[in-house]
Scaffold this motif. Structure first.
Motif, PDB file in Angstrom:
ATOM      1  N   LEU A  21       0.787  11.329 -10.518  1.00 22.49           N
ATOM      2  CA  LEU A  21      -0.723  10.885 -10.341  1.00 22.49           C
ATOM      3  C   LEU A  21      -0.743  10.784  -9.069  1.00 22.49           C
ATOM      4  CD1 LEU A  21      -3.297  10.191 -11.625  1.00 22.49           C
ATOM      5  CD2 LEU A  21      -2.665   7.953 -11.825  1.00 22.49           C
ATOM      6  N   THR A  22      -1.402  11.730  -8.287  1.00 15.53           N
ATOM      7  CA  THR A  22      -1.564  11.765  -6.967  1.00 15.53           C
ATOM      8  C   THR A  22      -3.136  12.186  -6.654  1.00 15.53           C
ATOM      9  OG1 THR A  22      -1.226  14.205  -6.738  1.00 15.53           O
ATOM     10  CG2 THR A  22       0.555  12.819  -6.575  1.00 15.53           C
ATOM     11  N   MET A  23      -3.556  12.104  -5.410  1.00 13.79           N
ATOM     12  CA  MET A  23      -4.979  12.369  -4.988  1.00 13.79           C
ATOM     13  C   MET A  23      -5.193  13.757  -5.603  1.00 13.79           C
ATOM     14  SD  MET A  23      -6.522   9.751  -3.922  1.00 13.79           S
ATOM     15  CE  MET A  23      -8.003  10.214  -3.100  1.00 13.79           C
ATOM     16  N   THR A  25      -3.848  15.313  -8.097  1.00  8.74           N
ATOM     17  CA  THR A  25      -3.774  15.391  -9.792  1.00  8.74           C
ATOM     18  C   THR A  25      -4.890  14.265 -10.288  1.00  8.74           C
ATOM     19  OG1 THR A  25      -2.184  13.897 -10.030  1.00  8.74           O
ATOM     20  CG2 THR A  25      -1.607  16.160  -9.942  1.00  8.74           C
TER      21      THR A  25
ATOM     22  N   LEU B 171      -5.987   9.611 -15.274  1.00  7.93           N
ATOM     23  CA  LEU B 171      -4.718  10.656 -15.686  1.00  7.93           C
ATOM     24  C   LEU B 171      -5.495  12.165 -16.368  1.00  7.93           C
ATOM     25  CD1 LEU B 171      -2.040   8.196 -16.963  1.00  7.93           C
ATOM     26  CD2 LEU B 171      -1.572  10.078 -15.241  1.00  7.93           C
ATOM     27  N   SER B 173      -8.127  14.821 -16.563  1.00  8.01           N
ATOM     28  CA  SER B 173      -8.857  15.167 -15.416  1.00  8.01           C
ATOM     29  C   SER B 173     -10.021  16.142 -15.927  1.00  8.01           C
ATOM     30  CB  SER B 173      -7.855  16.183 -14.569  1.00  8.01           C
ATOM     31  OG  SER B 173      -6.924  15.804 -13.745  1.00  8.01           O
ATOM     32  N   ARG B 235       1.214  14.759 -19.295  1.00  8.73           N
ATOM     33  CA  ARG B 235       1.229  13.910 -18.188  1.00  8.73           C
ATOM     34  C   ARG B 235       1.665  12.714 -18.164  1.00  8.73           C
ATOM     35  NH1 ARG B 235      -3.357  14.261 -14.136  1.00  8.73           N
ATOM     36  NH2 ARG B 235      -1.759  13.671 -13.083  1.00  8.73           N
ATOM     37  N   PHE B 268       3.909   9.946 -16.540  1.00  5.12           N
ATOM     38  CA  PHE B 268       3.378   8.412 -16.285  1.00  5.12           C
ATOM     39  C   PHE B 268       3.601   7.745 -17.343  1.00  5.12           C
ATOM     40  CE2 PHE B 268       0.640   4.946 -15.466  1.00  5.12           C
ATOM     41  CZ  PHE B 268       0.341   4.784 -14.180  1.00  5.12           C
ATOM     42  N   GLU B 305       6.435   6.023 -12.362  1.00  4.87           N
ATOM     43  CA  GLU B 305       5.128   5.379 -12.397  1.00  4.87           C
ATOM     44  C   GLU B 305       4.993   4.748 -13.805  1.00  4.87           C
ATOM     45  OE1 GLU B 305       4.535   9.408 -11.054  1.00  4.87           O
ATOM     46  OE2 GLU B 305       2.529   8.513 -10.672  1.00  4.87           O
ATOM     47  N   ASP B 333       0.729   5.856  -6.566  1.00  2.00           N
ATOM     48  CA  ASP B 333       0.329   6.246  -5.181  1.00  2.00           C
ATOM     49  C   ASP B 333      -0.564   5.396  -4.302  1.00  2.00           C
ATOM     50  OD1 ASP B 333       0.087   9.257  -3.750  1.00  2.00           O
ATOM     51  OD2 ASP B 333      -1.701   8.039  -3.427  1.00  2.00           O
ATOM     52  N   GLU B 335      -3.019   5.665  -2.448  1.00  2.00           N
ATOM     53  CA  GLU B 335      -4.395   6.272  -2.324  1.00  2.00           C
ATOM     54  C   GLU B 335      -4.984   6.328  -3.645  1.00  2.00           C
ATOM     55  OE1 GLU B 335      -5.515   9.957   0.389  1.00  2.00           O
ATOM     56  OE2 GLU B 335      -3.401  10.039  -0.071  1.00  2.00           O
ATOM     57  N   VAL B 336      -4.308   6.701  -4.702  1.00  2.00           N
ATOM     58  CA  VAL B 336      -4.556   6.291  -6.114  1.00  2.00           C
ATOM     59  C   VAL B 336      -5.041   5.084  -6.652  1.00  2.00           C
ATOM     60  CG1 VAL B 336      -4.106   6.821  -8.474  1.00  2.00           C
ATOM     61  CG2 VAL B 336      -3.547   8.524  -6.832  1.00  2.00           C
ATOM     62  N   GLN B 339      -8.443   4.209  -5.548  1.00  2.00           N
ATOM     63  CA  GLN B 339      -9.226   4.963  -6.484  1.00  2.00           C
ATOM     64  C   GLN B 339      -9.519   3.976  -7.539  1.00  2.00           C
ATOM     65  OE1 GLN B 339     -10.813   7.885  -5.938  1.00  2.00           O
ATOM     66  NE2 GLN B 339     -10.403   7.684  -3.947  1.00  2.00           N
TER      67      GLN B 339
END
Lengths: 499, 499
Positions: A21-23, A25, B171, B173, B235, B268, B305, B333, B335-336, B339
């Motif tokens: 899970l990254t920016m 994805t 997760l 998308s 995922r 994950f 994760e 992450d 940055e995530v 979010q």
């Protein structure tokens, strides 16, 4: 374990494990969400607060958070009766205590009778405790002077936000989401834009008329609708009345026009009425969309699909932390209603303490009850102070050169228009920032006052605003407004817009 | 108003107004959602309850709802200390009352210190009250015998369901949702399948091994993964431990294998550990995924994760109505994470009473405190009774011909396999019904016992089950199990499977 060995060999031949899970994805719809009320500027305010706590110095001694309608955080005291009832529900041993009044006890008893095992710790039915739904329906009937309300149309929610998201989820059609238009006012409360982003629907903006006290102009609705029709199917119109962040109170005539428009264009109406108790100017009055719809006659009242939202967080009670709320949904297709209940049931039920709080709000002490006097003193004291603060805010802001503030007719916010000199606009752009974000960051850094840039709510291109709450105590509010004035004047001077 | 007149003329030339939200226009992903725990059979049970209340007669006098893990509704008493602390937070005037113990008072004081304006009525930060997050981190460290826990990885939630939905939303998308595979156990708790439907992701089933006490077989994971890879990108893997509805407690070895698998395949990991306090059989022990990951070494602990979920609703407290819960998220992450906080902030914050309840759960009275003895008596009494009921349920069910029930090692449910004679299967099919739905409806109609068909959780084709809670009092549970036995035997007779 041959299968495992095979997979293993194929996957890990020397590669480093990457995060899943990254920016890159992350669900892009989550990335698109913005919520300015708790956005970057509020995060910055929190950092400054920590810095001060740890002994750091700034040109001010405290951060004043005027970014969010959080009454108790600003020192407003809870309504005693409401807390008594919820405490009794939480710890029923208190029923024996002589320090709790009988009227609070019987309300608590009644709520607990409606709970599984007579405990606030049970799940309720997903639409809420039955007797609370009935109390809400009775309250609405009284508020709307006899317009009928069916308790089976009432759904308790986890704050109003939860209800709004749920109704939008029914309306925004999965894979076709990017064809579904949701009409929202601009400026708006950013829950709406956030929900639209998360669901990948189409945001259809209709602009409120700043020159006319942020009134809703019906011609603007038609313009926005016609323009949107070219690329999507508008299916729902959201109205916030009294307005957030704009503070206007809609006239009955205007509500009629909106409802007629929704009737004609087959739109679902979502009326966000969480500030229904927050009306301050004597010439304004709250009219519920439901009542106005009723008065337009059976052709309207029996056909327009309407969801109206209320909350324990605003009004005179300000119980945000309880996450109480409800929605009344009328004219919904019965099969769709069953689907709504199914969707609600996945999250089991709204918090019971919030449901109990909501019950007190719709079922307050009556004139022959012991707690009546104190309840009404507390309620009028809060609402009276808010009316004073609304007036004060408008007056002080309008005396500042380069700030123009419409009257705060209702709700809890001022949304003044601020003149930002061209040089400051340029500097902000060079920093990759909205000019009003630049302004609000400077205000925060120099005065400790945290307000939200107008760009977080939407505004006409080329105009700039901020939203501030009118919730601080009158003394603090005066200090705050004085600091805003001084800051604004020095900001104008710095960017050579004042001689 | 020429624009309006024009639109009006175009739109309403004689046509009847149609509803905008119908089964045809409803978001199809909502339509696809199923949630059996509050599904058709529970709605039917409610109808029968109403019918009995209104004086109707049935072969039984009350409906026993064994469909949902709602302890207080089944008569379990709240933990006194927890309620004392939440009542004190709700009505701080009680701080002066001599009938509340000091240890409850200082906890309440401390929680209120962490709240804006020292009120439970303020919003908290979106991830929760800071001191509660710290208490949770300390609790996890102690539970996991020193494995470090960072309070900034802790997020309070509105029940565990809310946290699970939120992580899945990151997760899965958006537009690519139908490419995102979510691995879930079968049988599963239907929140997972409902969330997958609502988000239009791909449900990737891995089957638990009924013949081996519902253990998770790692080869089955690889099989499911490889098969899914042909049409989607798995995922995330969800694990429920202790199992719901299946009641198994995972071995440490099995958890290691799952984590190794997730490590290899970049998945994950979501570990639903809401039943961590509900382990009954002496040879079983709860192992947290976090601790096992730590023990596998830094290569694993610093990369996989993992989000783990807990709740105030289960365990020994059973405080479902408070909607308390938390999740710990590691290796996300940064940055995530930002979010995630943004997404949480749109809904403002979890209910404060639920947060306070969660604080008591992770910070119970210590041995030198006044409330220690009572707290531990109440806790062991609930857990002891649950262990007895788990054993009793297994024993009585296994004595019935045509019913086979694995040991209830943990959680709150039995998920017995039931033999449904071919004639009954045919009859169900003729009615367009799953055979176990047919069975459970008959059980409800004839005995008043409400359980959930296995098809609502998923099961191997051709097998049939139901889920029942073990929460009724021991006396009531005996009656209930006796009725199930009698019903089952007469059902087999009716469809000529018994001579």
């Amino acid at each position: 374990m041959t299968l495992r060995a095979k997979v293993s060999a194929g996957r890990l031949n020397g590669k480093m494990r990457e995060k899943t899970l990254t920016m890159d994805t992350l669900n892009p719809q989550v990335k698109a969400v913005e919520y300015a009320v708790r956005g970057p500027i509020v995060i910055k305010a929190g950092e400054i607060e920590k810095y001060l706590e740890e002994g750091g110095t700034k040109p001010f001694s405290e951060v004043i958070k005027a970014n969010i309608g959080d009454a108790h955080a600003m020192g407003q005291q809870p309504i005693t009766f409401l807390r008594q009832v919820v405490a009794l529900c939480t710890f029923p041993e208190l029923m024996d205590s002589p320090s709790f009044p009988e009227d609070a006890k019987w309300r608590a008893q009644r709520i607990l009778q409606g709970c599984g095992g007579h405990s606030l710790g049970s799940y309720s039915a997903s639409p809420g405790v039955e007797c609370i739904r009935k109390d809400i329906a009775a309250y609405i009937e009284q508020r709307d002077e006899g317009v009928p309300s069916d308790w089976e149309n009432i759904y308790l929610t986890t704050g109003a936000s939860d209800g709004i998201m749920t109704i939008l989820r029914l309306l925004v059609s999965g894979k076709d989401s990017s064809r579904t238009g949701v009409m929202i006012p601009i400026p708006q409360y950013p829950l709406y834009s956030a929900a639209i982003s998360e669901m990948d629907a189409v945001q259809v903006n209709y602009y409120l008329d700043e020159d006319n006290c942020w009134a809703l102009d019906i011609n603007e609705l038609y313009r926005a609708y016609q323009a949107a029709k070219l690329h999507c199917q508008p299916r729902v119109i959201c109205i916030i009345n009294p307005g957030n962040p704009t503070g206007q109170v809609q006239s009955k005539k205007c509500i009629e026009e909106v409802l007629h428009f929704a009737y004609e264009e087959n739109l679902f109406v979502m009326s966000d009425e969480v500030y229904q108790d927050n009306v301050y100017t004597p010439d304004c009055q709250f009219h519920s969309f439901k009542k106005v719809l009723y008065e337009m006659g059976p052709e309207y009242f029996n056909s327009v699909e309407l969801a109206s939202f209320h909350s324990s967080s605003k009004g005179y009670m300000g119980e945000c932390g309880f996450r109480g709320g409800y929605m009344e949904v009328i004219n919904m297709d019965p099969e769709v209603k069953a689907q709504l209940v199914k969707l609600l049931s996945v999250r089991l039920c709204p918090p019971l303490a919030g449901q109990a709080a909501m019950d007190v709000i719709v079922n307050p002490p009556q004139s022959d009850e012991h707690s009546y006097k104190q309840f009404h003193q507390e309620k009028s004291s809060v609402l009276g102070a808010l009316a004073d603060k609304a007036k004060l805010t408008e007056q002080i802001l309008n005396a500042v050169p380069g700030i123009k503030c419409n009257p705060v007719q209702g709700a809890m916010y001022a949304f003044p228009r601020i003149f930002i000199p061209p040089k400051a606009v340029e500097e902000a752009k060079a920093l990759g920032m909205q000019p009003d974000m630049f302004y609000c960051l400077r205000l925060l850094e120099e005065t400790g006052i945290c307000v939200v840039p107008g760009s977080g709510f939407g505004q006409k291109d080329g105009t700039h605003h901020f939203r501030m709450t009118i919730l601080p105590s009158i003394e603090k509010l005066k200090v705050l407004l004085g600091k805003v004035r001084d800051f604004h004047i020095s900001f104008l001077k710095e960017y050579s817009a004042l001689e």
